[in-house]
Each structure stands twice: as C-alpha cells, then as structure tokens.
Design an enzyme around this catalytic site. Structure first.
Site, PDB file in Angstrom:
ATOM      1  N   GLY A   1     -20.598  70.390 -32.435  1.00 48.97           N
ATOM      2  CA  GLY A   1     -21.537  69.870 -33.421  1.00 48.97           C
ATOM      3  C   GLY A   1     -22.958  69.928 -32.884  1.00 48.97           C
ATOM      4  O   GLY A   1     -23.617  70.968 -32.924  1.00 48.97           O
ATOM      5  N   GLY A   2     -23.425  68.812 -32.334  1.00 53.01           N
ATOM      6  CA  GLY A   2     -24.819  68.675 -31.893  1.00 53.01           C
ATOM      7  C   GLY A   2     -25.335  69.860 -31.083  1.00 53.01           C
ATOM      8  O   GLY A   2     -26.411  70.402 -31.383  1.00 53.01           O
TER       9      GLY A   2
ATOM     10  N   GLY B   1     -20.265  63.135 -31.367  1.00 55.00           N
ATOM     11  CA  GLY B   1     -21.671  62.767 -31.515  1.00 55.00           C
ATOM     12  C   GLY B   1     -22.070  61.557 -30.687  1.00 55.00           C
ATOM     13  O   GLY B   1     -23.131  60.988 -30.888  1.00 55.00           O
TER      14      GLY B   1
ATOM     15  N   GLU C   1     -10.116  66.426 -32.056  1.00 49.24           N
ATOM     16  CA  GLU C   1     -11.430  65.806 -31.913  1.00 49.24           C
ATOM     17  C   GLU C   1     -11.269  64.294 -31.851  1.00 49.24           C
ATOM     18  O   GLU C   1     -11.152  63.638 -32.903  1.00 49.24           O
ATOM     19  CB  GLU C   1     -12.321  66.167 -33.101  1.00 49.24           C
ATOM     20  CG  GLU C   1     -12.561  67.660 -33.242  1.00 49.24           C
ATOM     21  CD  GLU C   1     -13.881  67.929 -33.960  1.00 49.24           C
ATOM     22  OE1 GLU C   1     -14.746  68.560 -33.352  1.00 49.24           O
ATOM     23  OE2 GLU C   1     -14.048  67.481 -35.088  1.00 49.24           O
TER      24      GLU C   1
ATOM     25  N   SER D   1     -18.674  66.073 -28.368  1.00 50.33           N
ATOM     26  CA  SER D   1     -19.714  66.115 -27.331  1.00 50.33           C
ATOM     27  C   SER D   1     -19.528  67.256 -26.330  1.00 50.33           C
ATOM     28  O   SER D   1     -19.774  67.074 -25.131  1.00 50.33           O
ATOM     29  CB  SER D   1     -19.815  64.759 -26.622  1.00 50.33           C
ATOM     30  OG  SER D   1     -20.184  63.757 -27.548  1.00 50.33           O
TER      31      SER D   1
ATOM     32  N   HIS E   1     -12.061  67.287 -41.133  1.00 55.04           N
ATOM     33  CA  HIS E   1     -12.930  66.794 -40.064  1.00 55.04           C
ATOM     34  C   HIS E   1     -12.954  65.263 -40.139  1.00 55.04           C
ATOM     35  O   HIS E   1     -12.868  64.687 -41.231  1.00 55.04           O
ATOM     36  CB  HIS E   1     -14.335  67.375 -40.232  1.00 55.04           C
ATOM     37  CG  HIS E   1     -15.222  67.045 -39.073  1.00 55.04           C
ATOM     38  ND1 HIS E   1     -15.857  65.832 -38.966  1.00 55.04           N
ATOM     39  CD2 HIS E   1     -15.536  67.744 -37.961  1.00 55.04           C
ATOM     40  CE1 HIS E   1     -16.535  65.811 -37.823  1.00 55.04           C
ATOM     41  NE2 HIS E   1     -16.362  66.955 -37.199  1.00 55.04           N
TER      42      HIS E   1
ATOM     43  N   ASN F   1     -20.228  73.844 -35.691  1.00 51.27           N
ATOM     44  CA  ASN F   1     -20.175  73.050 -36.917  1.00 51.27           C
ATOM     45  C   ASN F   1     -21.560  72.437 -37.114  1.00 51.27           C
ATOM     46  O   ASN F   1     -21.902  71.442 -36.473  1.00 51.27           O
ATOM     47  CB  ASN F   1     -19.097  71.963 -36.761  1.00 51.27           C
ATOM     48  CG  ASN F   1     -19.050  71.021 -37.951  1.00 51.27           C
ATOM     49  OD1 ASN F   1     -19.659  71.290 -38.992  1.00 51.27           O
ATOM     50  ND2 ASN F   1     -18.336  69.914 -37.804  1.00 51.27           N
ATOM     51  N   TRP F   2     -22.339  73.053 -37.975  1.00 46.76           N
ATOM     52  CA  TRP F   2     -23.726  72.586 -38.164  1.00 46.76           C
ATOM     53  C   TRP F   2     -23.807  71.288 -38.962  1.00 46.76           C
ATOM     54  O   TRP F   2     -24.869  70.665 -39.042  1.00 46.76           O
ATOM     55  CB  TRP F   2     -24.550  73.656 -38.895  1.00 46.76           C
ATOM     56  CG  TRP F   2     -24.884  74.857 -38.079  1.00 46.76           C
ATOM     57  CD1 TRP F   2     -24.521  75.125 -36.783  1.00 46.76           C
ATOM     58  CD2 TRP F   2     -25.678  75.978 -38.502  1.00 46.76           C
ATOM     59  NE1 TRP F   2     -25.030  76.334 -36.381  1.00 46.76           N
ATOM     60  CE2 TRP F   2     -25.742  76.885 -37.417  1.00 46.76           C
ATOM     61  CE3 TRP F   2     -26.327  76.312 -39.687  1.00 46.76           C
ATOM     62  CZ2 TRP F   2     -26.440  78.092 -37.495  1.00 46.76           C
ATOM     63  CZ3 TRP F   2     -27.019  77.518 -39.764  1.00 46.76           C
ATOM     64  CH2 TRP F   2     -27.075  78.388 -38.671  1.00 46.76           C
ATOM     65  N   LYS F   3     -22.729  70.903 -39.601  1.00 46.40           N
ATOM     66  CA  LYS F   3     -22.732  69.696 -40.458  1.00 46.40           C
ATOM     67  C   LYS F   3     -23.873  69.789 -41.478  1.00 46.40           C
ATOM     68  O   LYS F   3     -24.193  70.889 -41.919  1.00 46.40           O
ATOM     69  CB  LYS F   3     -22.801  68.425 -39.601  1.00 46.40           C
ATOM     70  CG  LYS F   3     -21.723  68.434 -38.497  1.00 46.40           C
ATOM     71  CD  LYS F   3     -21.565  67.134 -37.777  1.00 46.40           C
ATOM     72  CE  LYS F   3     -20.472  67.260 -36.711  1.00 46.40           C
ATOM     73  NZ  LYS F   3     -20.217  66.029 -36.012  1.00 46.40           N
TER      74      LYS F   3
ATOM     75  N   GLU G   1     -15.242  63.210 -40.074  1.00 46.91           N
ATOM     76  CA  GLU G   1     -16.262  62.660 -40.990  1.00 46.91           C
ATOM     77  C   GLU G   1     -15.778  62.740 -42.435  1.00 46.91           C
ATOM     78  O   GLU G   1     -16.070  61.864 -43.241  1.00 46.91           O
ATOM     79  CB  GLU G   1     -17.596  63.405 -40.786  1.00 46.91           C
ATOM     80  CG  GLU G   1     -18.252  62.972 -39.479  1.00 46.91           C
ATOM     81  CD  GLU G   1     -19.054  64.043 -38.768  1.00 46.91           C
ATOM     82  OE1 GLU G   1     -19.430  65.051 -39.393  1.00 46.91           O
ATOM     83  OE2 GLU G   1     -19.293  63.866 -37.558  1.00 46.91           O
TER      84      GLU G   1
HETATM   85  P1  PGA Z   1     -20.349  66.861 -31.538  1.00 49.09           P
HETATM   86  O1  PGA Z   1     -19.536  67.112 -32.888  1.00 49.09           O
HETATM   87  O2  PGA Z   1     -20.255  68.108 -30.710  1.00 49.09           O
HETATM   88  O3  PGA Z   1     -21.762  66.572 -31.983  1.00 49.09           O
HETATM   89  O4  PGA Z   1     -19.718  65.692 -30.851  1.00 49.09           O
HETATM   90  C1  PGA Z   1     -18.297  67.781 -32.887  1.00 49.09           C
HETATM   91  C2  PGA Z   1     -17.734  67.835 -34.277  1.00 49.09           C
HETATM   92  O5  PGA Z   1     -17.876  66.856 -35.010  1.00 49.09           O
HETATM   93  O6  PGA Z   1     -17.146  68.844 -34.699  1.00 49.09           O
END
Ligand code: PGA
Length: 256
Positions: free
Chosen positions: A238-239, A177, A171, A217, A97, A11-13, A99
């Site tokens: 994500g990250g 993050g 999640e 994470s 998600h 997930n590149w956001k 966010e």
């Molecule tokens: P993260 O994000 O790996 O940076 O914690 C995961 C996500 O939000 O899908």
C-alpha cells in the site's frame, strides 16, 4: 524447492491525482525489471485505469481493479463489473481487502460471490484474508484465517472451479498502514498454514502453484527478509507503492 514466481502488487487505494499517477507509472515503466523473477502489478483507482492501460501497453506490468461487483451489469449504482474491469485493461482484481471487509461491511460470503464472478470472467482474483489485533492477541489467528478461507473460497472448494487463477494475500489487519510488520517468522507461520489449507481443500498441485502474498507495511528495508521465507511469494504493497523509489526498490528486492 519452490518454483513460484514472485509478484509485487501495488495497491494505490484511494490515492493520487491523475498527474501524480502518470508520473509514478512512467517511473515504474522506465525501470528495468527482471520479469523472469518478479511479476509487477498495479491496482490504481478506477479513474486511473485507462491511463495505466495506455501507459503500460507493451510492458509486462499487470493491471488490477481494487474491487468489483459480482454481476455483469445492471442497476447497481456506484459499482463496476468484471467485464468493465477487463475492458479497462485489468487481468487481476483485488477482493476482500480488509478495508472492504471492515469499512464497507463485505462479508466472506460476498467475497465468495465476487470470487466466482472473477473466475467466470477470467480475471485473476487476489483474495485477501487476515486477522485483526484482538483476534491475534486472543490466539484466534488460525481459526479466523481458516474461516475466511472456507467462506471466501467456497466456490472453488464446492464447485470445482479451476485453481490456476487464484492468488491469496495474507494481510494481518494490525500491520496495514501502521508501520508494524509481522516478523518474517510470524508471516511464514500463517503462510504455511494457508498453503496446507490449500493442499487439503483444493489439492496438492494447487498448494504448489498458488502464490501467497504478504501485505502490511512492506517497505524496502523489510521486503527481502520476508521474501526469503519459503511460503511467501510476493507482496501487496500500500503506502510504499505510492513512492516511485520505494516501490522500485521493493520490486528489485533480490538485488539488495
Ligand atoms: P500498507 O498497505 O503497505 O500501507 O500497510 C497494504 C495493503 O493494505 O494492501
């Protein structure tokens, strides 16, 4: 014994320039992946979808949208429809998600509308659920998860839609993050709860078939232990998915 395949979903956001996206896609494409064991999926920002489609053509790497609207088209400024995602080469879409839920006020009822639209458009929805830190500390994790499942997947429960095209992602919001991962045991406890919910509300076959991803994470050094848990079938990353070496190492977790 589980027969579900693993899925590693990036997930590149809202990250990466087109040049950086190209470099990362080429690196991921070059690596030899055992697609019999692990499916790989990339969810770039909308502006990089056509680049991903072009570069990943003739590979088994899947492409997903990070969000979408539930209508097929019309006066919805700033939105993108399921059909547009399909035309751009997506087979999957991430929905709900945390966010989206917290920063853009998406309720589970909205997630459910999007979920129904994705199923109708034959896009596989990856529906995200998870509790925040206060909810965990107040001992409400399972109540929150159950309510999110009931409301976000209302379409499947009440309208008998096919379960084949559904992926869930647990999640915990406090782990996204932040560098704080749920321990494998904490994650497994919730995944097992989710699988039981699926069996009770969708059916036993669905309980066996539906992949439940963990997100929050996930890194090369914690992925293997998470993936050894019986109800964890992959990760939403994500990250670490923005770095070619880290993401490739996660995709190859079973070799380390
Ligand atoms: P993260 O994000 O790996 O940076 O914690 C995961 C996500 O939000 O899908």
């Amino acid at each position: 014994m589980k027969n579900r395949k693993f899925l590693m979903a990036a997930n590149w956001k809202m990250n990466l320039s087109l040049d950086d996206a190209r470099e990362l896609l080429i690196a991921v494409k070059r690596t030899e992946t055992n697609f019999n064991k692990v499916d790989v999926l990339i969810a770039p920002p909308f502006t990089a979808l056509s680049l991903a489609y072009e570069l990943l053509a003739e590979t088994d790497i899947l492409i997903a949208g990070q969000n979408m609207h539930w209508e097929e088209g019309g006066a919805f400024t700033g939105e993108i429809s399921p059909l547009m995602l399909k035309e751009a080469g997506c087979t999957h879409v991430i929905l709900g998600h945390s966010e989206r839920r917290s920063l853009f006020y998406e309720s589970s009822a909205i997630v459910n509308k999007k979920f129904g639209a994705a199923i109708n458009a034959e896009l596989t929805p990856i529906v995200c659920i998870g509790e925040n830190l206060d909810e965990r500390e107040e001992g409400k994790t399972f109540d929150i998860i159950k309510t999110q499942l009931n409301k976000s997947l209302d379409t499947i429960c009440n309208q008998g839609k096919s379960h084949k095209k559904l992926i869930l992602a647990y999640e915990p919001v406090w782990a996204i993050g932040t560098g704080k991962t749920a321990t494998p045991a904490q994650a497994q406890e919730v995944h097992s709860f989710i699988r039981n919910w699926i069996m009770e509300n969708i059916g036993n076959d669905a309980g066996q078939d539906i992949q439940i991803l963990y997100g929050g994470s996930v890194k090369p050094d914690n992925v293997k232990e998470l993936m050894t848990q019986p109800d964890i079938d992959g990760a939403l990353i994500g990250g670490a998915s923005l770095n070619a070496d880290a993401f490739i190492s996660i995709v190859h977790f079973y070799e380390n």
